[in-house]
Design an enzyme around this catalytic site. Sequence first.
Site, PDB file in Angstrom:
ATOM      1  N   ASP A 489       0.872  -1.172   0.000  1.00 37.70           N
ATOM      2  CA  ASP A 489       0.000   0.000   0.000  1.00 37.70           C
ATOM      3  C   ASP A 489       0.907   1.219   0.000  1.00 37.70           C
ATOM      4  O   ASP A 489       1.760   1.364   0.870  1.00 37.70           O
ATOM      5  CB  ASP A 489      -0.911   0.018   1.231  1.00 37.70           C
ATOM      6  CG  ASP A 489      -2.046   1.037   1.096  1.00 37.70           C
ATOM      7  OD1 ASP A 489      -1.763   2.210   0.768  1.00 37.70           O
ATOM      8  OD2 ASP A 489      -3.214   0.665   1.328  1.00 37.70           O
ATOM      9  N   ARG A 500     -12.207   3.660  11.062  1.00 36.12           N
ATOM     10  CA  ARG A 500     -12.546   2.312  10.591  1.00 36.12           C
ATOM     11  C   ARG A 500     -11.310   1.477  10.271  1.00 36.12           C
ATOM     12  O   ARG A 500     -11.421   0.294  10.042  1.00 36.12           O
ATOM     13  CB  ARG A 500     -13.473   2.365   9.371  1.00 36.12           C
ATOM     14  CG  ARG A 500     -12.826   2.752   8.042  1.00 36.12           C
ATOM     15  CD  ARG A 500     -12.935   4.212   7.755  1.00 36.12           C
ATOM     16  NE  ARG A 500     -12.477   4.557   6.412  1.00 36.12           N
ATOM     17  CZ  ARG A 500     -12.196   5.788   6.033  1.00 36.12           C
ATOM     18  NH1 ARG A 500     -12.332   6.781   6.880  1.00 36.12           N
ATOM     19  NH2 ARG A 500     -11.799   6.037   4.811  1.00 36.12           N
ATOM     20  N   CYS A 620     -19.911  21.368 -20.401  1.00 37.11           N
ATOM     21  CA  CYS A 620     -20.589  22.649 -20.598  1.00 37.11           C
ATOM     22  C   CYS A 620     -21.577  22.916 -19.457  1.00 37.11           C
ATOM     23  O   CYS A 620     -21.838  24.064 -19.098  1.00 37.11           O
ATOM     24  CB  CYS A 620     -21.297  22.677 -21.948  1.00 37.11           C
ATOM     25  SG  CYS A 620     -22.560  21.398 -22.153  1.00 37.11           S
TER      26      CYS A 620
END
EC number: 6.2.1.45
Length: 926
Positions: A489, A500, A620
Amino acid sequence: MLFNFSNFSDDFVPVVISSDNDAQAYLKHLHLQAAFPLFWALCGRYVLGHEAMRRMGTANVLIAGMRGLGVEIAKNVILSGVKSVTVQDEGLAEWMDFSSQFFLLASHLGQNRAMSSLSQLSALNPHVHVSAHTGPLKETLLQQFQVVVLTDSSLDDQKRFGTFCHSNGIKLIVADTKGLCGQLFCDFGEDFEVLDTDGETPASAMIDHITKADPGVVTCIEQRHGFVDGSTVSLSEVCGMTKLNSYGPVDIKVLGPDSFSICDTSSFSEYEKGGVATEVKNTKILKFKPLDEALVDPELLVMTDYGKMTKHQTLHLAFQALHGFVKRVGRLPKPRSQLDAELLVAMVTELNKVSQLDQLDEGVVQSLSFTACGDLAPVNAFIGGLAAQEVLKACTGKFTPLQQWLYFDALECLPEDGGEGEQLTESTCSPRGSRYDGQTAVFGSGFQERLGEQKYFLVGAGAIGCELLKNFALIGLGAGEGGHITVTDMDSIERSNLNRQFLFRSQDIGVREKQKSEVAAQAVRVMNPNMNITAHQNRLDPDSEQVYGHTFFMGLDGVAAALDNVEARVYLDGRCVQHQRPMLEGGTLGSKGHTLVVVPHLTESYGPAKTGSQNAIPLCTLKNFPHRIEHTLQVRHGTTRSWSNDAYAIVPCRDAAGFLERTLGRGEAEALEVLGCVWGGVGGQRPQGWEDCVGWARRQWETLYNNDIAQLLHCFPSDQLTSSGLPFWSGAKRCPHPLTFDPNNTTHMDYVVAAANLYGQIYGIVGTRDCSAIRSILERVHIPAFTPKSSVKIHLTDKEMEEERESLCVTLAVLQMHPIDFEKDDDSNFHMDYIVAASNLRAENYDIPTADRHKSKLIAGRIIPAIATTTAAVAGLMCVELYKLVQSHRKISSYRSGYINLAVQYCVLSEPLGPQRFIVSQHSVK
């Protein structure tokens, strides 16, 4: 008696873990200090919301039983942020507990489980008061709590305390696991109010037309309005038929994907244009039966696997019989004891004389008897995640609770007929005084050796990655001779991880030497000192194939994916398919989660990435015609990021061509904005001091929120008609209006303060938050008069934006600039200040409802909401599939893909699809 935990000192330096004393010392280092008083609440609000977090902050929870299931529930509840948690257990730690109780060390053997777990539980969240109770459960104790969770409890206690809790308004949750089976029960009283049934953002749709009829029919601009029959909506911004704006909530009937009927509109004025229909969330009152009544009500059984309906109906009786067995014999059935299994089957058959099940699955009862002594970390993780979510529902009224029984089994993990491995007997499943005794009781000693020899690659050490590593340590994956875990990681630890990702602590944040993978690997070595694990910080992509190449993959037994984006999953899946290696995959989004197991030549793979173009917002729309707050946040967020990227690009500006290539690759809207900003930085607008920064910010405000809007209205006036004679400003095109700067308007000043400081930071100029001083400077700032130009081109389509982008080019010069990295979690750096103010000002231009800082951070920070309960449940299901892979199961019916939504207690486990097949030269190949 209650014991309160005292804080460890925070001056401990990590050491190499080679003994139990070292492990104790490392746990001391992991203790959290109260560094972030409000942070846990902010983390939870991304999923639960403000009101739910406020209610949680007043809730006191009792969790009885500190074996593996109890500590899993306690961990998840503490991370979520209730007021207090009391853990109760009279029992002493024994080897059987170590297979799933991740906060026990060898030195805790013979000591009280609750007290042994207290320090580590307290360290999870400094804002939750955690205490231990080592005496028996009594009604006087239960009266102190709003929510009571019973684990490892007798049926007599469940009935006794269930009746007491129901009568006294205390929410009761009963959770239990026995080997490969689990049980969950909820009783939240006679009248439990659910404030939000599913936690989803209220659906809304822009209106195209409303008929004058009884009932009136609303047609929406969007192809799918997102409402369902019986929804309640409120109507606003309707022109012509204005009475609907004050009519109040109205029940609808869905007529089609883009239409629905409302009330009688026949007496209202004619509809002209505009309007928004927004879902109104209604509260719901639920009634629960006490446990003794719910035991005999088969209608209260919620299915998790529709292919196992008979099994779970049988388990409802089998769990009751199991309590009777313990009461009669004084113990659980012995592993693989045929005599005990026959007795349990007889007891279930007797119970069924009353229940009268059409089918009684005696095979399930026998398997439960054979494995009931087992204590498995993956099963506890799954049931513990579900149970903890029910605790949060009981505390907050957010989400729909379980009504009222749920059963889970993974009996397909047992050896297949004719499969590999040793024959399971009483001898092979007997305890050996090992940390794996709870697992050996189910799978035997030979399987434990096989687990220890596995070589696995874990990609990702975030929320799911932490839970997987915890499970790997408990089950002993790669912890034997020749076994190994490689985890990679590339991320460092951020504050938003702590609620968490329970292996990380506050002192790990922002420390370059403490990458996620390293900290997580060291933490699981504490749980199981035998773990063979190596931590890498590499991104998994084609650039890392020199590390993770053919030799690496061919040396693996399997791969686990704990990734946060589809592209990485697809790449890893492709590598596993190429090298014919199994892959476990899982993901979460708030209360939702999924799991997938990929078995070479047996199940489908993850497959190629699905295009997300159908959900992309036209550029747009972002630039000229926003109609949702997400549109204003997305374009403002791009501006903030561009300041950082421009400075990075200009400092080494010798590579002008490379800079243009990188910038044009960002996408049309951001490329235009970046090039404009860079030109401003090198084209003579470089500030000389703080006053120049304030002046620049004020002129930016005038350009963005007054001049640009005036120019847009000059090109397309409010009464502009299309070539078809229809109003130009209709449907999704909201007609904007210019703003007038007011130094006494908080949002106006917030923009100037944030923009000026960010602009100054790029050039190394020190700013201030002193609004009085800034107002004094503003009095001297000259704002040039603006006259709209008829020659200005307004982009109506993405194609027009592409054409302008290709015509842009800038000349770069060497300037000293300081890059700024966008950081959403630092409230002192002006980043979120700017985003909130800028997006809300643009929303004001277009009469779009504004967003507070919390919602803005969620959208602009691209935060994927995650909570401990869902990640624990998903990781548990993934490791259940791991058991099957290690045993080399070859029947596709043995495997399960999973989808869960804990908000509504929706759990579906189903057989995965087979691999896609192609016909090549009339031969069927995989």
